[in-house]
Scaffold this motif. Sequence first.
Motif, mmCIF file in Angstrom:
data_model
loop_
_atom_site.group_PDB
_atom_site.id
_atom_site.type_symbol
_atom_site.label_atom_id
_atom_site.label_comp_id
_atom_site.label_asym_id
_atom_site.label_seq_id
_atom_site.Cartn_x
_atom_site.Cartn_y
_atom_site.Cartn_z
ATOM 1 N N GLY A 59 83.669 -23.644 -90.970
ATOM 2 C CA GLY A 59 84.549 -23.469 -92.125
ATOM 3 C C GLY A 59 84.527 -24.703 -92.992
ATOM 4 N N PRO A 60 85.555 -24.875 -93.828
ATOM 5 C CA PRO A 60 85.585 -26.020 -94.731
ATOM 6 C C PRO A 60 85.689 -27.330 -93.950
ATOM 7 N N PHE A 66 81.238 -22.078 -98.440
ATOM 8 C CA PHE A 66 82.013 -23.319 -98.518
ATOM 9 C C PHE A 66 81.123 -24.409 -99.090
ATOM 10 N N ASP A 67 81.546 -24.984 -100.203
ATOM 11 C CA ASP A 67 80.726 -25.997 -100.860
ATOM 12 C C ASP A 67 80.554 -27.232 -99.985
ATOM 13 N N ARG A 105 76.795 -30.348 -91.180
ATOM 14 C CA ARG A 105 77.614 -30.343 -92.403
ATOM 15 C C ARG A 105 76.765 -30.157 -93.655
ATOM 16 N N GLY A 106 77.248 -29.349 -94.566
ATOM 17 C CA GLY A 106 76.548 -29.106 -95.828
ATOM 18 C C GLY A 106 77.184 -27.925 -96.528
ATOM 19 N N ARG A 107 76.477 -27.346 -97.459
ATOM 20 C CA ARG A 107 76.987 -26.143 -98.128
ATOM 21 C C ARG A 107 76.737 -24.972 -97.176
ATOM 22 N N LEU A 108 77.777 -24.230 -96.879
ATOM 23 C CA LEU A 108 77.704 -23.252 -95.785
ATOM 24 C C LEU A 108 77.883 -21.830 -96.303
ATOM 25 N N VAL A 113 79.715 -26.767 -89.303
ATOM 26 C CA VAL A 113 79.594 -25.898 -88.128
ATOM 27 C C VAL A 113 79.698 -26.798 -86.903
ATOM 28 N N LEU A 114 80.633 -26.492 -86.016
ATOM 29 C CA LEU A 114 80.789 -27.278 -84.790
ATOM 30 C C LEU A 114 80.134 -26.512 -83.637
ATOM 31 N N VAL A 115 79.269 -27.211 -82.911
ATOM 32 C CA VAL A 115 78.468 -26.572 -81.866
ATOM 33 C C VAL A 115 78.927 -27.033 -80.492
#
Length: 433
Positions: free
Chosen positions: A48-49, A32-33, A10-13, A37-39
């Motif tokens: 995404g957001p 996305f601020d 999680r972070g700015r993507l 990312v789900l792995v």
Amino acid sequence: MAEPHSRAIRGRLLTFLRAPNGANDPRSYRFFDDGVVLVKDGRIDAAGPAAELTARIAPGTAIDHHGGALIMPGFIDPHIHFPQTQVIASYGAQLLEWLEKYTFVEEQKFADPAHSARNAEFFLDELARNGTTTAVAYCTAHPVSAEAFFAAAHRRNAGMIAGISVMNRNAPSGLLAPGKTAIADSRDLINRWHGTGRQRYAVTPRFAITSTEEQLSALGALLKDFPGVLMQTHLDENLNEIAAIKRLFPDDPSYTAVYRRFGLLGPRSLLGHCIYLEDSEVALLLDTQSVAVFCPTANLFIGSGLFNYGRLKSAGVRIALATDVGGGTSYSMLRTAAEAYKVMQLQGQNFPALAAFDLMTRGNAAALGLEDEIGTVKPGAFADLVVLDACATPAMAHRMEVASTLEEELFVLMTLGDDRAVRQTYIAGRPAL
Ligand SMILES: [Zn+2]
């Protein structure tokens, strides 16, 4: 019911997309601020957001929070020499002397499997420290060097492309394989490693100076036998090199035409440097959809010349950006982008930060024909990611106090950043640092 994920990042993507009008098109990237990312099984399951996706994270899933840092696809380095980690920063020579004085001396040491293995680990560690998750590497002439490299990359589940540098003339005898042996060795390595896990092979004539016509022709035939295999070599880097080509291949109309005659050009062919292309050579690259690889730090350090990005881009030639360590002077793709910017400035061209980051990730993946699996953050792609901190050094943090846009932040990263700006690198979803 939440799906099980091995990790959430999680972070700015930020990620790049193929856009109709290239990297200046607002549709060319997504940001996305607060993104996530789900792995799952080493690949991206969703991205995404965070507001939309956090509900899908199963309880107990490891969540890496990167706060204000930027998560983006890992960098791809499409031209680098794995046996030159102790050649980098060798003083004062132009291409042909530099090869003889430094490179050929170091490369002979890779006949020793222990030396190859130790250097492979160092090399892959260094790539990860710089946020590079895929590289296209030259090994030495020794099959054991490629064996060590692939084995180390495979253990890390890192997607690498490599091949032994095939030569049968104009180099020290310790690096020359008689025609058939080098071809048989290459074929054997393709059978063993191409498609093993994430590894891929690149047929690798070092350059036309160091192979006879017979050997180039056998390499072309090999490439034809294995359609998924890539090809890497050098082209039009230095004027003395081009003069030597004219002496060795007097009947061919150009250096590029030599490679074409032996079936070495095509959409999976990577040609390092391409500085002194004649118009007919640009046409050949375009015609065959071959890739011109821009290696700015090497071109400046070895004093070869300025790659004309604008000319090739407007001609429609496919372009990639690479470090070319050890002729290149940095493992960092950020430093490489900074030098590319300067090379372009000297020719009155510009290189916007969004275009630079697009090229280092999605663009280089497309040059390798691997856009579906690397260089992008989308479901199904490998979770190869880099996390960058634009405030990593006092000078960067100070500069960032007055930066207000994403584009400015990216330009600070490429101009002032290096390995210190890399907070984490993920290879197939696992932290590499
Ligand atoms: Zn090179």
